[in-house]
Design a protein around this motif. Structure first.
Motif, mmCIF file in Angstrom:
data_model
loop_
_atom_site.group_PDB
_atom_site.id
_atom_site.type_symbol
_atom_site.label_atom_id
_atom_site.label_comp_id
_atom_site.label_asym_id
_atom_site.label_seq_id
_atom_site.Cartn_x
_atom_site.Cartn_y
_atom_site.Cartn_z
ATOM 1 N N THR A 95 8.632 -3.254 -5.687
ATOM 2 C CA THR A 95 8.910 -2.284 -4.791
ATOM 3 C C THR A 95 8.351 -2.702 -3.174
ATOM 4 O OG1 THR A 95 7.451 -0.727 -5.439
ATOM 5 C CG2 THR A 95 9.320 -0.664 -6.632
ATOM 6 N N LYS A 96 8.882 -1.726 -2.203
ATOM 7 C CA LYS A 96 8.151 -1.865 -0.968
ATOM 8 C C LYS A 96 6.538 -1.107 -1.033
ATOM 9 C CE LYS A 96 10.868 1.802 1.050
ATOM 10 N NZ LYS A 96 11.746 1.969 2.118
ATOM 11 N N TYR A 97 6.710 -0.126 -2.216
ATOM 12 C CA TYR A 97 5.376 0.383 -2.204
ATOM 13 C C TYR A 97 4.345 -0.254 -3.091
ATOM 14 C CZ TYR A 97 8.772 3.894 -0.929
ATOM 15 O OH TYR A 97 9.696 4.647 -0.344
ATOM 16 N N ARG A 98 3.266 0.195 -3.210
ATOM 17 C CA ARG A 98 2.120 -0.296 -4.233
ATOM 18 C C ARG A 98 2.508 -0.066 -5.503
ATOM 19 N NH1 ARG A 98 -3.550 0.522 -2.998
ATOM 20 N NH2 ARG A 98 -2.851 2.690 -2.679
ATOM 21 N N VAL A 123 7.548 3.190 -14.270
ATOM 22 C CA VAL A 123 6.894 2.704 -12.800
ATOM 23 C C VAL A 123 5.317 2.866 -12.898
ATOM 24 C CG1 VAL A 123 6.664 3.218 -10.372
ATOM 25 C CG2 VAL A 123 8.786 3.846 -11.693
ATOM 26 N N LYS A 124 4.653 1.599 -12.387
ATOM 27 C CA LYS A 124 3.370 1.412 -12.407
ATOM 28 C C LYS A 124 2.699 1.356 -11.304
ATOM 29 C CE LYS A 124 2.985 0.060 -17.283
ATOM 30 N NZ LYS A 124 2.511 -1.217 -18.057
ATOM 31 N N GLY A 125 1.763 1.915 -10.989
ATOM 32 C CA GLY A 125 0.973 1.487 -9.804
ATOM 33 C C GLY A 125 0.490 2.768 -9.019
ATOM 34 N N PRO A 126 -0.436 2.564 -8.034
ATOM 35 C CA PRO A 126 -1.143 3.866 -7.463
ATOM 36 C C PRO A 126 0.217 4.595 -6.588
ATOM 37 C CG PRO A 126 -1.621 1.850 -6.333
ATOM 38 C CD PRO A 126 -1.117 1.515 -7.420
ATOM 39 N N GLU A 127 1.010 4.171 -6.169
ATOM 40 C CA GLU A 127 2.153 4.918 -5.297
ATOM 41 C C GLU A 127 3.423 4.867 -6.069
ATOM 42 O OE1 GLU A 127 2.445 2.821 -1.691
ATOM 43 O OE2 GLU A 127 0.428 3.509 -0.779
ATOM 44 N N ALA A 128 3.282 5.186 -7.411
ATOM 45 C CA ALA A 128 4.508 5.064 -8.317
ATOM 46 C C ALA A 128 5.311 6.270 -8.025
ATOM 47 C CB ALA A 128 4.054 5.135 -9.614
ATOM 48 N N TYR A 129 4.715 7.666 -7.469
ATOM 49 C CA TYR A 129 5.474 8.781 -7.190
ATOM 50 C C TYR A 129 6.512 8.475 -6.029
ATOM 51 C CZ TYR A 129 1.276 9.350 -4.437
ATOM 52 O OH TYR A 129 0.351 9.139 -3.543
ATOM 53 N N TYR A 130 6.186 7.328 -5.069
ATOM 54 C CA TYR A 130 7.025 7.386 -4.179
ATOM 55 C C TYR A 130 8.440 6.739 -4.404
ATOM 56 C CZ TYR A 130 3.241 8.467 -0.749
ATOM 57 O OH TYR A 130 2.404 8.812 -0.136
ATOM 58 N N VAL A 131 8.465 6.106 -5.466
ATOM 59 C CA VAL A 131 9.784 5.079 -5.826
ATOM 60 C C VAL A 131 10.709 6.381 -6.483
ATOM 61 C CG1 VAL A 131 10.681 3.423 -7.540
ATOM 62 C CG2 VAL A 131 8.415 3.282 -6.732
ATOM 63 N N PRO A 132 12.012 6.232 -5.891
ATOM 64 C CA PRO A 132 12.970 7.277 -6.195
ATOM 65 C C PRO A 132 13.632 7.076 -7.774
ATOM 66 C CG PRO A 132 13.882 5.575 -4.693
ATOM 67 C CD PRO A 132 12.329 5.495 -4.723
ATOM 68 N N HIS A 133 13.848 8.103 -8.325
ATOM 69 C CA HIS A 133 14.399 8.127 -9.630
ATOM 70 C C HIS A 133 15.854 7.611 -9.641
ATOM 71 C CE1 HIS A 133 14.769 9.344 -13.640
ATOM 72 N NE2 HIS A 133 16.041 9.960 -13.250
ATOM 73 N N ARG A 134 16.362 7.349 -8.410
ATOM 74 C CA ARG A 134 17.891 6.633 -8.166
ATOM 75 C C ARG A 134 17.678 5.290 -8.349
ATOM 76 N NH1 ARG A 134 21.590 7.672 -2.915
ATOM 77 N NH2 ARG A 134 23.343 6.407 -3.684
ATOM 78 N N ARG A 135 16.477 4.931 -7.770
ATOM 79 C CA ARG A 135 16.397 3.091 -8.174
ATOM 80 C C ARG A 135 16.295 2.960 -9.724
ATOM 81 N NH1 ARG A 135 12.886 -1.008 -5.575
ATOM 82 N NH2 ARG A 135 13.635 -2.820 -6.470
ATOM 83 N N LEU A 136 15.352 3.847 -10.335
ATOM 84 C CA LEU A 136 15.321 3.535 -11.929
ATOM 85 C C LEU A 136 16.708 3.786 -12.647
ATOM 86 C CD1 LEU A 136 12.031 5.824 -12.402
ATOM 87 C CD2 LEU A 136 12.171 3.309 -11.678
ATOM 88 N N ARG A 137 17.615 4.651 -12.200
ATOM 89 C CA ARG A 137 18.670 4.849 -12.788
ATOM 90 C C ARG A 137 19.651 3.642 -12.528
ATOM 91 N NH1 ARG A 137 19.174 10.277 -10.724
ATOM 92 N NH2 ARG A 137 20.922 9.342 -9.595
ATOM 93 N N ARG A 138 19.809 3.079 -11.283
ATOM 94 C CA ARG A 138 20.413 1.750 -11.012
ATOM 95 C C ARG A 138 19.863 0.504 -11.904
ATOM 96 N NH1 ARG A 138 21.116 2.325 -4.552
ATOM 97 N NH2 ARG A 138 22.559 3.997 -4.570
ATOM 98 N N ILE A 139 18.658 0.271 -12.029
ATOM 99 C CA ILE A 139 18.039 -0.539 -12.748
ATOM 100 C C ILE A 139 18.701 -0.538 -14.089
ATOM 101 C CG2 ILE A 139 16.116 -1.699 -13.453
ATOM 102 C CD1 ILE A 139 15.122 -1.369 -10.634
ATOM 103 N N ALA A 140 18.474 0.645 -14.785
ATOM 104 C CA ALA A 140 18.473 0.866 -16.163
ATOM 105 C C ALA A 140 20.163 0.662 -16.324
ATOM 106 C CB ALA A 140 18.201 2.152 -16.527
ATOM 107 N N ASN A 141 21.031 1.172 -15.450
ATOM 108 C CA ASN A 141 22.443 0.841 -15.905
ATOM 109 C C ASN A 141 22.905 -0.684 -15.567
ATOM 110 O OD1 ASN A 141 22.970 3.605 -16.428
ATOM 111 N ND2 ASN A 141 23.420 4.182 -14.057
ATOM 112 N N ARG A 142 22.214 -1.231 -14.696
ATOM 113 C CA ARG A 142 22.446 -2.534 -14.463
ATOM 114 C C ARG A 142 22.092 -3.492 -15.716
ATOM 115 N NH1 ARG A 142 20.188 -3.950 -9.469
ATOM 116 N NH2 ARG A 142 18.145 -4.524 -10.778
ATOM 117 N N ASP A 143 20.709 -3.402 -15.991
ATOM 118 C CA ASP A 143 20.011 -4.388 -16.848
ATOM 119 C C ASP A 143 19.723 -3.881 -18.261
ATOM 120 O OD1 ASP A 143 19.959 -6.279 -14.743
ATOM 121 O OD2 ASP A 143 18.145 -5.437 -14.072
ATOM 122 N N CYS A 144 20.024 -2.899 -18.745
ATOM 123 C CA CYS A 144 19.865 -2.295 -20.103
ATOM 124 C C CYS A 144 21.088 -2.782 -20.962
ATOM 125 C CB CYS A 144 19.526 -0.738 -20.374
ATOM 126 S SG CYS A 144 17.819 -0.199 -19.713
#
Length: 153
Positions: A95-98, A123-144
């Motif tokens: 991601t673009k965050y840490r 999401v793992k890392g010190p700035e995990a709360y900056y990663v939007p949930h929408r990105r997680l849903r897109r990755i899950a729909n695409r790769d699961c």
């Protein structure tokens, strides 16, 4: 019954209980003084005789009970090996965050014995709360897998 008879019976029973307790206390070993070295304590002092196999420790019963793995979490109470979960697919996204997004697809064994496919996105890392949930849903729909149950952690 009248009260006098009841009190006499109660007195007799309490005297018998007190006498029994005194007799049992006489058979106990004396207390050790404070200067007594506990390392010289005889562990067989209280043994009245040979102990049955049911109460012996595992070291005295044979090799079948000495296996450490029998008491691990991977065995059920009948000493059968329980199947564990198995990772089928694992992928890490930057991601673009840490922080990084980790997708893990596993096959879990349920209590009823059937398999369940679960896709975990976390999401793992010190700035995990900056990663939007929408990105997680897109990755899950695409790769699961299509049949997998998706969980966001």
């Amino acid at each position: 019954m009248n009260n006098i008879t009841k009190s006499v019976i109660a007195f007799v029973f309490s005297a018998a209980a007190f006498g029994g307790a005194q007799a049992a206390a006489e058979n106990q070993p004396a207390y050790a003084p404070e200067t007594h070295d506990q390392r010289s304590y005889n562990a067989a002092f209280y043994n009245d005789g040979p102990v049955s196999d049911h109460y012996q420790t595992a070291a005295h019963r044979g090799d079948r009970y000495n296996r450490r793995d029998r008491y691990d979490r991977g065995y059920d109470r009948y000493s059968r090996r329980r199947p564990h979960s198995r990772v089928v697919h694992r992928e890490t996204y930057r991601t673009k965050y840490r922080a990084r997004i980790v997708l893990v697809e596993e096959i879990y064994w349920t209590r009823s014995g059937r398999q369940q496919l679960v896709c975990s996105v976390l999401v793992k890392g010190p700035e995990a709360y900056y990663v939007p949930h929408r990105r997680l849903r897109r990755i899950a729909n695409r790769d699961c897998s299509p049949r997998a149950r998706i969980q966001y952690l």
